[in-house]
Design an enzyme around this catalytic site. Sequence first.
Site, PDB file in Angstrom:
ATOM      1  N   TRP A 107      35.374  -9.127  27.143  1.00  0.00           N
ATOM      2  CA  TRP A 107      35.192 -10.249  26.217  1.00  0.00           C
ATOM      3  C   TRP A 107      36.098 -11.334  26.747  1.00  0.00           C
ATOM      4  CZ3 TRP A 107      37.512 -12.616  21.622  1.00  0.00           C
ATOM      5  CH2 TRP A 107      36.576 -13.123  20.713  1.00  0.00           C
ATOM      6  N   GLU A 134      33.623 -13.382   0.593  1.00  0.00           N
ATOM      7  CA  GLU A 134      33.058 -12.393   1.517  1.00  0.00           C
ATOM      8  C   GLU A 134      31.561 -12.664   1.736  1.00  0.00           C
ATOM      9  OE1 GLU A 134      33.799 -10.411   3.695  1.00  0.00           O
ATOM     10  OE2 GLU A 134      32.157  -8.996   3.882  1.00  0.00           O
ATOM     11  N   GLU A 192      28.812 -15.512   9.549  1.00  0.00           N
ATOM     12  CA  GLU A 192      28.921 -14.649  10.729  1.00  0.00           C
ATOM     13  C   GLU A 192      27.575 -14.320  11.355  1.00  0.00           C
ATOM     14  OE1 GLU A 192      31.092 -11.231   8.972  1.00  0.00           O
ATOM     15  OE2 GLU A 192      32.395 -11.426  10.709  1.00  0.00           O
ATOM     16  N   LYS A 229      34.149  -6.843  17.429  1.00  0.00           N
ATOM     17  CA  LYS A 229      34.311  -5.923  16.302  1.00  0.00           C
ATOM     18  C   LYS A 229      35.766  -5.789  15.884  1.00  0.00           C
ATOM     19  CE  LYS A 229      33.098  -3.026  13.160  1.00  0.00           C
ATOM     20  NZ  LYS A 229      32.664  -3.687  11.911  1.00  0.00           N
TER      21      LYS A 229
END
Length: 607
Positions: free
Chosen positions: A73, A480, A487, A602
């Site tokens: 990444w 959330e 996202e 993640k």
Amino acid sequence: MCGIIAFTGNRAAAPILIAGLRRLEYRGYDSSGIALHSRNKIQIHRAAGKLSQLEKKLPAKVAGKSGMGHTRWATHGEATDENAHPHLSTEGNIAIIHNGIIENANALRKALEASGVIFSSQTDSEVLAHLIAATPAETLLESVRQALLQVQGTYGLVVMDAERPGELVAARNGSPVIVGIGEKEMFITSDANAILSHTREVVHLDDGELVSMDQKSFQLSTLDAASATRESITITHDAGSLELEGYRHYLLKEMFEQPKSVERTLRGRLDHRFSTARLGGLNLTARELLDIRRIKILGCGTAYYAAMCGANCIEQLARLPSSAEPAAEFRYRNPLIEPDTLYIVVSQSGETFDTLAAVREIRRKGGRVLGINNVVGSTIAREVDGGVYMHAGPEVSVASTKAFSSMLTSFMLLALQLGRIHDVSPQYGTVLVEALERCPEKIAEALEQDAPIAAMAKKYCVAKSMFYIGRTDAFPIALEGALKLKEISYIHAEAYPASELKHGPLALIDPDTPTIVLLPDNDLLDKSISSLQEIKARKGPVIAVTNSDSPEIVELSDDVIRFPACHQFLHPLVMGISLQLFAYHCAVTMGRDVDQPRNLAKSVTVE
Ligand code: AGP
């Protein structure tokens, strides 16, 4: 974030490495590569992009019974073939894969270049290959150790030497390294999920430790050259649960797993006899729990929103002042650590760097910290004074769903246990135990709204921006819900406490900006309905998320998402499910990569 897998044994290494990298894909990456040891040479194959690009580049037969693979990444240098790992030393005899950041890479690079080394990538990691090659010693382990003494930064590192077939050396400082012990074969990985189909017996390295291995055995040691020993642990979760099992996406699968994952979080933790919850791993006596005067909960992203829910829930039931804070903010503001405050960190992966740094800051100052984690044996789980494993099972999709619901469930259990130590009566304790037992069933009912929510998502996903509003314990759920939408669908979304709307954001309400209004059936319902009126008066489209029968809600809303009637203790958990479904269907309608959204990893194991 970057992933590591390495193998030494008697089987062909390449398929094992590629399958392992596939298991690591969910962590997010933008290039990958493998190195194989064959006939006293190291062959490397690397490619920018998805793993399929690397597979296309591999020759039909790739020899080698030991090797290593990496998903990168990008941090230093773009996602190109050259910047992908493994990296080789100039002579091609030393190969490395590295997770983490080498802070003094520039200085090391200059010194190596001055001695004639030519670099072939823009990465900080490449210095490690050259540095190890430039630090000869009797053993590879000793070369690596001597080289690492010159390095500042974080690393999960694996090294191979062309002249030492079958041998692997790894080291850890701030980035996970796990040894997997097989039958006459050994593995190294940064994430146990990558090796579960081969072995369940693992040993986690601590920071400052190295391991050297061949196919039969491994030896742990420290950077100071002391030997180290550690018992292996057995991972018990089911490798099958890492498969899609017929679902279109991991995210969808994980949302629908929630009745089961929450049931696992609850299992064995409700005590009917004393109308309470019992969390075995807290390592605190009832007396010590009674002495706690304040609770501070820390986490990042979704875990931070779960922390906010947890603080609300504990303060309401245990009547202890409780608050939540993003872990990174906390650690950078030189926080006061108080002996009668219980610190709790919450993290699905147990590897989030900022959360881990907060744990270390608290412990360094003498504070007591508990962890709520999902990954057994993760760094945070090993460094805290005690805590709760969520047992949600592996979460593959980058966007967290089932871990979030298990975080909330863990907090409800803790709130009940603390509440019963303080002033929750046995009668009310029984009501709460029975309510908690019904969580899986209520979540399953909320999931039944999948089809109507999918239809609504089709209608609203054309919006450029959306608002989410909720009061008190619904506010973190609004946060959330908005995060989930951002996202995975990339639609801009903002959450506010409903009462804040009129203090500014109302200026942005117009016919093109939908607002998702959380209206749980509680004492504040009338106040929440007044927010609906405020929005409708500005011609803003409204999607109400409610379990109330109030006809006013239907009148004032363009669409209504229903969630089941349940004890209000469960409202945040159950409402949250509806918002997950909404975000998922918006993202799918827009053709997004829901499991691996752009720019996200993640677990964020760097600063
Ligand atoms: C969740 O959807 C996120 N991708 C992210 O916010 C995540 O919750 C955060 O990075 C913390 O991770 P952790 O729970 O593993 O510590």
